[in-house]
Design a protein around this motif. Structure first.
Motif, PDB file in Angstrom:
ATOM      1  N   LEU A 196     -52.989 -27.093  78.362  1.00  6.79           N
ATOM      2  CA  LEU A 196     -51.760 -26.854  79.125  1.00  6.79           C
ATOM      3  C   LEU A 196     -50.544 -26.542  78.253  1.00  6.79           C
ATOM      4  O   LEU A 196     -49.556 -25.988  78.742  1.00  6.79           O
ATOM      5  CB  LEU A 196     -51.435 -28.089  79.977  1.00  6.79           C
ATOM      6  CG  LEU A 196     -52.455 -28.470  81.056  1.00  6.79           C
ATOM      7  CD1 LEU A 196     -52.101 -29.831  81.632  1.00  6.79           C
ATOM      8  CD2 LEU A 196     -52.504 -27.419  82.146  1.00  6.79           C
ATOM      9  N   THR A 210     -50.973 -23.677  85.737  1.00  6.96           N
ATOM     10  CA  THR A 210     -51.680 -24.902  85.355  1.00  6.96           C
ATOM     11  C   THR A 210     -52.629 -25.432  86.425  1.00  6.96           C
ATOM     12  O   THR A 210     -53.341 -26.408  86.187  1.00  6.96           O
ATOM     13  CB  THR A 210     -50.683 -26.028  85.001  1.00  6.96           C
ATOM     14  OG1 THR A 210     -49.901 -26.355  86.163  1.00  6.96           O
ATOM     15  CG2 THR A 210     -49.767 -25.601  83.866  1.00  6.96           C
ATOM     16  N   PHE A 217     -44.769 -25.995  80.767  1.00  7.83           N
ATOM     17  CA  PHE A 217     -45.388 -27.310  80.863  1.00  7.83           C
ATOM     18  C   PHE A 217     -44.697 -28.277  79.898  1.00  7.83           C
ATOM     19  O   PHE A 217     -44.426 -27.945  78.752  1.00  7.83           O
ATOM     20  CB  PHE A 217     -46.878 -27.209  80.505  1.00  7.83           C
ATOM     21  CG  PHE A 217     -47.528 -28.533  80.205  1.00  7.83           C
ATOM     22  CD1 PHE A 217     -47.872 -29.400  81.223  1.00  7.83           C
ATOM     23  CD2 PHE A 217     -47.787 -28.902  78.890  1.00  7.83           C
ATOM     24  CE1 PHE A 217     -48.456 -30.617  80.949  1.00  7.83           C
ATOM     25  CE2 PHE A 217     -48.373 -30.124  78.596  1.00  7.83           C
ATOM     26  CZ  PHE A 217     -48.712 -30.986  79.628  1.00  7.83           C
TER      27      PHE A 217
END
Length: 345
Positions: free
Chosen positions: A41, A49, A99
């Motif tokens: 990620l 994701t 992320f």
């Protein structure tokens, strides 16, 4: 700010890639899984994701991972659970946000925004225990547990380094898995958790099935009130008020029926409740037992605890800043382990 959060504890029963019929995984270390998930990620925008595609008939929408914070003993994983578009304001997150750096806001639905809510999970690595974290004021019904199970199961199946990917045009298909001997084989992926329970309430039910004479079901129906409906409500009160936000109305109901289940039916009722139950006291199954003056509720058997933590909480969106939560949970790790340790093998 000081906020009271509810921790509900689950034992990780299955995690990893399994040969058919086996109870021990070929690959299934929690620490390795979380490290590999983070590596996968790390450089992705949040909109990329999600680990699975959804069908119209699916009961679970898309789930994204927006943050993972790790220490030697615990890991905080935060997901974003997509909800259907609504008119008016709702919590959103930009799909191009990186992320690990979530930027949650409250706004009208727009292009590039994912409407939804966050769910928070703590992994206790050494004991294979998972805790869901939610506010203790009623919003705990949205704990995201089932979505997390699907998210990690699909990650293991399609993305993990043990899957063999075969390109077909612009797509990749899974062509098997690498086993412990580094040879190709067929494996099945699982991530399942089970609520940690105080045994005495369940034992009382299971040891006296013939004495059960009534079954109770509590639940809550949610209805999102539109801006127009909300304004009409204020008009009924006799004054005008401007509003641009949505309101979730809650209808609580309690059904009961005379029923004497046999042992198999009783076990099925308990298993179904464990698989579907949320965290609210209004998502509950109870039993009236002859000789007992009060109803035995399954929810009361769950191991959970409310703790007051000093966290950064956005009151408008309800979003908890992950770093502040991780730091507070790290300080309370021994306290939390003490709550569930007596109830796990």
């Amino acid at each position: 700010m000081k906020s009271t959060l509810r921790f509900s504890f689950y034992k990780i029963e299955k995690c990893g890639l399994y040969k058919r019929g086996r109870t021990t995984p070929v690959h299934g270390e929690i620490i390795d899984l979380l490290d590999e998930l983070y590596d996968y990620l790390e450089d992705k925008p949040i909109g990329e994701t999600c680990t699975y595609a959804i069908e119209e008939s699916d009961s679970i929408g898309r789930t994204f991972c927006i943050s993972i914070l790790n220490s030697q003993d615990i890991c905080l994983l935060v997901t974003w659970n997509e909800v259907k578009n609504e008119n008016g304001k709702i919590s959103t997150i930009p799909n191009n946000t990186k992320f690990g750096s979530p930027k949650v806001g409250s706004s009208n639905i727009g292009i590039g925004l994912i409407p939804g809510y966050a769910s928070y999970f703590i992994f206790f690595k050494r004991t294979r225990v998972l805790a869901t974290i939610s506010e203790s004021n009623g919003s705990e019904r949205r704990n995201g547990k089932q979505a997390l199970e699907k998210y990690i199961t699909e990650f293991l199946s399609k993305v993990s380094s043990f899957s063999i990917k075969k390109r077909q045009g612009s797509l990749f298909n899974i062509d098997g898995y690498i086993d412990e001997k580094n040879t190709k084989t067929n494996l099945n992926s699982y991530f399942k958790v089970k609520a940690i329970r105080k045994s005495y309430d369940i034992d009382k039910i299971l040891s006296n099935p013939e004495n059960i004479n009534r079954i109770h079901r509590k639940n809550r129906i949610l209805h999102t009130t539109s801006v127009e409906e909300k304004l009409n409500f204020f008009n009924l009160l006799g004054f005008k008020k401007k509003s641009s936000t949505l309101v979730e109305n809650e209808l609580n109901y309690h059904l009961n029926v005379d029923f004497k289940p046999n042992e198999d039916e009783l076990l099925e009722i308990i298993a179904n409740w464990e698989n579907s139950q949320g965290e609210s006291k209004w998502d509950n199954v109870g039993f009236s037992v002859g000789g007992e003056s009060s109803i035995i509720w399954l929810n009361n058997s769950l191991v959970k605890s409310d703790l007051k933590l000093d966290i950064n909480l956005d009151e408008e969106t309800g979003f908890i800043e992950p770093k502040s939560l991780f730091e507070e949970v790290s300080k309370k790790k021994l306290n939390l382990e003490g709550i569930f340790s007596a109830f796990i093998k």
